[in-house]
Design a protein around this motif. Structure first.
Motif, short mmCIF file in Angstrom:
data_model
loop_
_atom_site.label_atom_id
_atom_site.label_comp_id
_atom_site.label_asym_id
_atom_site.label_seq_id
_atom_site.Cartn_x
_atom_site.Cartn_y
_atom_site.Cartn_z
N GLY A 175 -62.55 26.62 50.40
CA GLY A 175 -61.19 26.66 49.89
C GLY A 175 -61.01 27.44 48.60
N MET A 176 -62.05 28.15 48.13
CA MET A 176 -61.98 28.89 46.87
C MET A 176 -62.34 30.35 47.11
SD MET A 176 -63.75 26.11 44.30
CE MET A 176 -65.15 25.84 45.41
N TRP A 177 -61.79 31.22 46.28
CA TRP A 177 -62.05 32.66 46.34
C TRP A 177 -63.01 33.06 45.24
CZ3 TRP A 177 -60.44 35.62 50.31
CH2 TRP A 177 -59.40 35.13 51.10
N PHE A 178 -63.96 33.94 45.59
CA PHE A 178 -64.95 34.41 44.63
C PHE A 178 -65.13 35.92 44.76
CE2 PHE A 178 -66.12 30.03 45.63
CZ PHE A 178 -66.27 29.48 44.37
N LEU A 179 -65.60 36.51 43.69
CA LEU A 179 -66.06 37.90 43.69
C LEU A 179 -67.47 37.92 43.10
CD1 LEU A 179 -63.02 40.04 42.49
CD2 LEU A 179 -64.25 40.33 44.64
N THR A 180 -68.39 38.58 43.79
CA THR A 180 -69.72 38.79 43.23
C THR A 180 -69.88 40.27 42.92
OG1 THR A 180 -70.68 39.04 45.44
CG2 THR A 180 -70.72 36.85 44.48
N ALA A 181 -70.20 40.57 41.69
CA ALA A 181 -70.27 41.95 41.22
C ALA A 181 -71.71 42.32 40.89
CB ALA A 181 -69.39 42.15 39.99
N THR A 182 -72.13 43.50 41.29
CA THR A 182 -73.47 43.99 40.99
C THR A 182 -73.53 44.53 39.58
OG1 THR A 182 -73.65 44.65 43.30
CG2 THR A 182 -75.34 45.49 41.79
N CYS A 183 -74.60 44.16 38.86
CA CYS A 183 -74.80 44.63 37.48
C CYS A 183 -76.18 45.25 37.35
CB CYS A 183 -74.66 43.47 36.48
SG CYS A 183 -73.03 42.71 36.44
N GLU A 184 -76.24 46.41 36.70
CA GLU A 184 -77.51 47.07 36.41
C GLU A 184 -77.93 46.65 35.00
OE1 GLU A 184 -79.56 48.91 38.01
OE2 GLU A 184 -78.52 49.61 39.82
N VAL A 185 -78.78 45.63 34.91
CA VAL A 185 -79.19 45.07 33.63
C VAL A 185 -80.48 45.75 33.18
CG1 VAL A 185 -79.85 42.96 32.41
CG2 VAL A 185 -78.13 42.88 34.23
N PRO A 186 -80.54 46.25 31.94
CA PRO A 186 -81.78 46.90 31.48
C PRO A 186 -82.92 45.89 31.35
CG PRO A 186 -80.22 46.66 29.68
CD PRO A 186 -79.49 46.28 30.93
N GLU A 187 -84.12 46.36 31.65
CA GLU A 187 -85.30 45.51 31.56
C GLU A 187 -85.95 45.65 30.20
OE1 GLU A 187 -88.01 46.23 34.72
OE2 GLU A 187 -86.41 46.64 36.16
N ALA A 188 -86.60 44.56 29.77
CA ALA A 188 -87.38 44.62 28.54
C ALA A 188 -88.71 45.30 28.81
CB ALA A 188 -87.61 43.21 28.00
N GLU A 189 -89.28 45.91 27.78
CA GLU A 189 -90.59 46.53 27.93
C GLU A 189 -91.64 45.46 28.22
OE1 GLU A 189 -91.70 49.62 27.95
OE2 GLU A 189 -89.64 50.39 27.86
N PRO A 190 -92.43 45.63 29.28
CA PRO A 190 -93.43 44.60 29.58
C PRO A 190 -94.47 44.48 28.49
CG PRO A 190 -93.76 46.57 30.93
CD PRO A 190 -92.46 46.76 30.22
N ASN A 191 -94.83 43.27 28.17
CA ASN A 191 -95.82 42.99 27.13
C ASN A 191 -97.21 43.02 27.76
OD1 ASN A 191 -97.26 42.18 24.92
ND2 ASN A 191 -96.40 40.12 24.82
#
Length: 417
Positions: free
Chosen positions: A169-185
């Motif tokens: 009974g509810m409306w949703f939107l799912t949006a794609t985001c390009e999130v930057p990654e942290a440098e691996p330690n």
């Protein structure tokens, strides 16, 4: 790295009617396209478009972009079906389940998710509204709501398609985001061992125990209620079943998100990596008595591992999966392996050196030792791309963040996700 953010839409009754008509038309068109693809054995996007594009636009009144998305959604569904058949997820060839999946075309639910690209959907973040294409024309100033963190992520990193959903009974939107990654330690030398179990969801090397007592009781209560309602099978029982569906899955997902966030934050704070067990195939390896099967089948260790992996990748924390063989029987002090070492579910007592410890913490120490040995031998971090649907909402090759209730652990207060 691709993540998804889910926001709740707040349409007016007129806007909701237009959205519902659009969603039904898109899925009805996709079902017809699927029947054409099945009949002509054409599953490639451009080839299928030659046979269906004009008809989809004329018969259902879809715009050019919506028609192309309906065709592409059908092709993606057949690609997924082929992958499941190849992997054996639908049984062996000739089995009843295999035949049901292959002997008729794929059908889409009237309220199934519909993808929208930037030509069909635009976001106004400060006003918290969207402009979206419908069968009734372009609909502007459709309100949505989200947490401040989700709004910030949308404004900074949104890129690509969004999915329109109607659920409960509810409306949703799912949006794609390009999130930057942290440098691996890559300079870490120590690891935070995590022992994953059913009674205790996760036990860390530092002795923190995320108990699953309340979660397991809730699962048993939900399972018992489902059995009673299914046996009763009256209209009111079916309505109650429908109302309670996915409730257990949402609770488990929320708890796993919180545990994963806590584990990654602790590893990042102390400059350590994360050591997990490689439990691939454990359901096929073990044999259980009938009363234990439902509990073991509902154990969500894979979901928790996926959440830890993608959260660790955003924080730059390496993750190593170690061989879990005999970790519950091996003494972390002297290395003696004996079935009798595991006195009970919670107690470990070594028959060789006499060390007494919590069984799950002893297991986490063994996992830590094996992960550090692998890391010194040059093993790479096994924190992969986020798998599909690791959070709320739908999408392809995405994961999400969401909010929820407090963690079910009585011994640890885990912060929100």
């Amino acid at each position: 790295m691709k993540l998804t953010v889910q926001v709740k839409r707040l349409p007016t009754p007129v806007q909701a009617a237009a959205l519902a008509a659009t969603l039904h038309a898109c899925n009805e068109a996709a079902t017809w396209v699927s029947s054409v693809a099945f009949e002509k054995d054409i599953k490639r996007n451009f080839a299928l478009r030659e046979h269906t594009y004009t008809a989809v636009k004329g018969r259902w009144g879809l715009g050019a972009q919506a028609a192309q998305h309906a065709i592409k959604k059908t092709c993606d569904a057949y690609i997924t079906l082929k992958a499941n058949l190849t992997a054996g997820n639908l049984g062996k060839p000739g089995s009843q389940r295999y035949r049901r999946a292959t002997e008729k075309p794929i059908a889409f639910r009237p309220e199934g998710a519909q993808p929208y690209d930037d030509r069909m959907l635009s976001w106004q973040y400060t006003q918290r509204t969207v402009s979206i294409w419908t069968l009734s024309g372009r609909m502007k100033e459709v309100a949505f709501t989200a947490s401040p963190g989700q709004l910030a992520r949308l404004a900074l990193y949104r890129k690509g398609e969004s999915d329109l959903l109607f659920r409960d009974g509810m409306w949703f939107l799912t949006a794609t985001c390009e999130v930057p990654e942290a440098e691996p330690n890559t300079s870490v030398t120590q690891f935070l061992g995590i022992d994953l179990r059913i009674v205790n969801i996760a036990t860390t090397l530092d002795g923190q125990i995320m108990a699953g007592r309340r979660l397991n009781r809730g699962r048993l209560r939900e399972r018992t209620l489902r059995q009673k309602l299914q046996k009763k099978n009256t209209p009111s029982a079916r309505r109650r079943l429908k109302k309670r569906r996915r409730k257990e899955a949402r609770r488990v997902k929320d708890i796993n998100h919180k545990i994963a966030k806590h584990v990654v934050a602790e590893a990042e704070r102390t400059g350590r990596g994360i050591a997990l067990e490689d439990l691939t195939g454990i359901r096929e390896r073990v044999r259980l008595r009938k009363p234990q099967r439902a509990t073991h089948a509902s154990w969500s260790f894979a979901q928790l591992g996926q959440f830890i992996a993608y959260k660790a990748r955003t924080a730059g924390v390496p993750v190593v999966h170690a061989d879990p063989a005999y970790t519950s029987r091996t003494c972390a002090e002297c290395g003696h392996i004996d079935t009798a070492n595991r006195v009970s579910q919670a107690c470990f007592a070594c028959r060789s050196c006499g060390v007494v410890a919590h069984a799950d913490r002893n297991g986490s120490r063994n996992i830590r030792h094996r992960a550090e040995q692998l890391w010194r031998r040059g093993a790479q971090s096994t924190a992969p791309d986020p798998p599909p649907n690791t959070g709320r909402g739908t999408g392809r090759k995405r994961s999400t963040t969401a909010s929820g209730a407090r963690c079910a652990s009585p011994g640890l207060s885990v912060p929100g996700r």
